[in-house]
Design a protein around this motif. Sequence first.
Motif, PDB file in Angstrom:
ATOM      1  N   ARG A   9      56.608  10.005 -13.504  1.00  0.00           N
ATOM      2  CA  ARG A   9      55.398   9.537 -14.183  1.00  0.00           C
ATOM      3  C   ARG A   9      55.317  10.081 -15.592  1.00  0.00           C
ATOM      4  N   ALA A  10      55.639  11.408 -15.733  1.00  0.00           N
ATOM      5  CA  ALA A  10      55.591  12.014 -17.070  1.00  0.00           C
ATOM      6  C   ALA A  10      56.563  11.298 -17.995  1.00  0.00           C
ATOM      7  N   SER A  12      57.682   8.145 -17.814  1.00  0.00           N
ATOM      8  CA  SER A  12      57.259   6.813 -18.223  1.00  0.00           C
ATOM      9  C   SER A  12      56.039   6.906 -19.143  1.00  0.00           C
ATOM     10  N   ARG A  13      55.144   7.907 -18.913  1.00  0.00           N
ATOM     11  CA  ARG A  13      54.019   8.083 -19.837  1.00  0.00           C
ATOM     12  C   ARG A  13      54.519   8.387 -21.232  1.00  0.00           C
ATOM     13  N   ARG A  14      55.577   9.265 -21.290  1.00  0.00           N
ATOM     14  CA  ARG A  14      56.130   9.625 -22.591  1.00  0.00           C
ATOM     15  C   ARG A  14      56.701   8.387 -23.279  1.00  0.00           C
ATOM     16  N   LEU A  16      55.778   5.254 -22.843  1.00  0.00           N
ATOM     17  CA  LEU A  16      54.651   4.429 -23.297  1.00  0.00           C
ATOM     18  C   LEU A  16      54.060   4.971 -24.590  1.00  0.00           C
ATOM     19  N   ALA A  17      53.856   6.304 -24.616  1.00  0.00           N
ATOM     20  CA  ALA A  17      53.259   6.927 -25.796  1.00  0.00           C
ATOM     21  C   ALA A  17      54.137   6.718 -27.024  1.00  0.00           C
ATOM     22  N   LEU A 434      56.391  14.389 -28.836  1.00  0.00           N
ATOM     23  CA  LEU A 434      56.668  13.614 -27.624  1.00  0.00           C
ATOM     24  C   LEU A 434      58.108  13.791 -27.165  1.00  0.00           C
TER      25      LEU A 434
END
Lengths: 655, 352
Positions: A9-10, A12-14, A16-17, A434
């Motif tokens: 999750r981390a 894919s969040r990264r 996206l960001a 990031l």
Amino acid sequence: MTVADAAGRAGSRRGLALGGVAIVWIVLAFVLNGRQTLAVARSDLSDFQRWVNGVNEDLGTDRGGNAVLRVLDGLSSALGSVVSTLQGWFSDAPAGRPVPEVGWLGVVAIAVLVVWAVAGWRWGVLTVLVFGAFGTFGYWEESIDTLLVTFLAVLITLVLGIPLGLWMGISPRVTTVVTPVLDVLQTMPSFVYLLPITLAFGIGAAPAVIVTAIYAFAPVVRVTAEGIRSVDPGVLEASESVGTTTRQRLLGVQLPMARRTILVGVNQTIMAALSMVTIAAFINSPGLGVPVITALQSLDVGTAFTAGVLIAIMAIWLDRVTTQAGERTGLVRSPSRTRRRRAGLVGGAVAAGVAVYYSRLYLDLAAFPERPDLGSPVRDGAQAVADWVSDHGSVVTRPVTEAFTYGLLNPFQALLADSPWWLTAGALVAIGALVGGWRSGVTSVACVAIILAVGIWHEAMVTLASAFVGASITILLALVVGVWMANNHRVDLVVRPVLDTAQTIPPFVYLVPALALFGTTRFTAIVAAVVYAAPVAIKLVCDGVRGVAPTTVEAATAAGSSRWQLITKVQLPMARSSVALAANQGLLYVFSVVVIGGLVGGVGLGYLVVAGFSQTELFGKGLAAGIAITALAIMFDRMTQGWVRRTSPTNQVVG
Amino acid sequence: MTEPDQSTADGSPALRVDHLWKVFGPRADRIPGSPEGELSRAELRERTGCTAAVKDVSFEVEQGEVFVIMGLSGSGKSTLVRCLTRLIEPTAGEVSIGGQDVAALSTSDLRDLRREQVSMVFQHFGLLPHRRVVDNIAYGLEVRGEKKSERLARAQEVVDLVGLGGYESAYPDQLSGGMQQRVGLGRALAGDPSILLFDEPFSALDPLIRRDMQQEVVRLHREMSKTMVFITHDLNEALKLGDRILIMRDGEAVQVGTPDEVVGAPADDYVRDFVSEVPKSHVLTLRWVMRPPTSDDVLDGPALPVGTIVQDAARTVLRADRPVRVLDGDELVGVVTEDEILRVIVAEEDVA
């Protein structure tokens, strides 16, 4: 399971960001194009740059008043007289003599004897050919000067660096203090060293020795410390159990067991020194760099090529000989072989003495004969090829140049340099945080602030665009060739020696062919940078992919993966940290060459550094450019190091 | 091995360990003696982030005794043996060697202790790859400053003692594992220490070589009668070499005793499980199998000392047509018959 989920999750969040940052950046850059770019005319100076100019002038006019400067000057003149003494012996006729004390025959004899003693007779024979090339190409004196400056610098580096490395190896506290300094030393592009050195020491052979010694310092310290630390702890404990003192352990156990590793460090130091000595021609170091730089500045490809080839030959020869010498240490010879070898060396020494004696008697043996002259045909041939390429080759090179310029370079430059400074700065910091974690984000803030403070923002972003394009091409190349090599043993057998050789050649030699092909464009520097950076990146990717456990590959194959699935789903993901490390090294190498590219009409910081040498009123600007390049390099180094750390399987620091 | 004769020597033990602790982790020194010290390993780790490798261990080793510390990997035995000469600093407790408090020694006194009195043999040998066999053996003498001719002469004696004659000038990587460990043994013996520490010295060797090396240790002990502390995870090795055995689990001492005590009267289920595979007739003495004489017994049969191993007594007992008397000195302490012997040899029953 939950940990893996969280990590996924981390990740894919990264992603996206990062995508979000990119979109905002591009949209705003499009809207605000050309505003607040902080672009300044070449002669406009910031306060910082004016202040540096002032300091430079003060140091140039009145050096006697300052105690520190007197010490520096004393050091400089002492080194200068050592260099000129050595030159008087081996390369340059001293006052009152028509030729050096030792003629060419004597020099060759001494070189062959030394190489034979450390690396074996085969390399001794090769040494004759190498030195023959120095002379017949017409650069005898310059070649010997390069070797003299290199060896003097290496001597200083080793005398100071090995003890420091030993100390680091046994003391974690020293490691903590010294490591960041070494990091900065190794991140700074070689070219950037030169300006501060001229500030403290002026120009000439002595500052060249000093800057070379500083530049070559980091590898030997690091490798020595690493060698000491990697000594088998079991042996160390056994030694402690018989009641040894720290000193007895260091000298009797750690040092002998780390000897081979330390010799690898010596090899790296010599190669770094050679690469710096050639660039140090900018601050009037004698040697082979001088003809290359003069020729590059007048776009005389033939001459630059001839001298460049000699630098390459010298680099390959030095690398092979020192590597061989390292591999031979600790070799156990039978007593009879030892006796034969000793007798041979004594005989060789006598022969070398005779050669030195005769080289002092006969002019033919003292000054290198003008015939045979291989230099002229090589020069003319290279020039003819270059001329042909510039007349006819543009059919190929122009489209390539334009595709890269309009397709990649200009868009990146628009994004980085032609959008408002605060937008680019914000985007860089966000990406830094990031990709590399919060520490890298903090470093990015500091580096951006430094670039703004020295007043050179726009030029720095132009340079960054070039470097970024160069690094992207390098990484792409590394992925393709690296994966290919890892999966095909035959390709590896052919390509690896080429890469090994390419890695030993000092970077600015690569400017010569790039210049011949692409002329004085921004693209020339990028091509040279890619050629210089690609070998190390390719090897890292290849070794990373090959490091994937064979059982895993076998299992994936048994599950019916296609070749492409094997590469994209197994090998590359598992070699992620190697790819990150390849990106890190590739980027640093690209930076160091893009800067030198300023020499052949590049733009941005490199050009300013070069201008700083030639025009005193631009000295401050040149130094500011050097600082900005270093800040950029450190920023991207931290960013990619953070990425390496995150992706590394053991979560340990790599490199 | 013979029973250690506790009455000889000057009465003081060669080595005494008293409430020794080694805790790894943050602020480790607060654990020993505190309520946390009572916790199990997992709980301690959970609550404090510390790991107790050695937990309140006490024992004494007599002069000339072979004392075996046995446990599985992670039981703390290797940490314990390193605490004896402070290769690892103990967290709490006392170690005394030859009456000296080791914890109180200065750095240089500690070095002298390691040079003169206590030597160690390591699992992975710890040889110097750049030195010849004879120079490895002479290494301890060299660091304490002996002259080259003297130390080489002494090293040569040791070379012969440990069976390395002819290999003096070889380098360690030219030797097999067993030969390398002979060099390690030689290095430890060269300084003529009073105590030898062995940290799983034979675990890395093939079974046959291991047996040879165990014989070698038995021989050396017989010839030189040095005090030995021997770490192993191999119960058979422990029973074969040890005068007494200390069994460790999770950093704690579970039981100390002679081989037949450990096998005959395991202190808890852990030890019982451990020794369950041992052929009891090879270890137990008649003390563990005899029964008290009853009025029915005819007491004019053959006699055997109480310390006789069952296996050795079997022939006499099975051949006799009446109970065999078991004597402690001249005193009758019990009798054994076919029943008792067969229970141990054939059924391998627990006696306790």
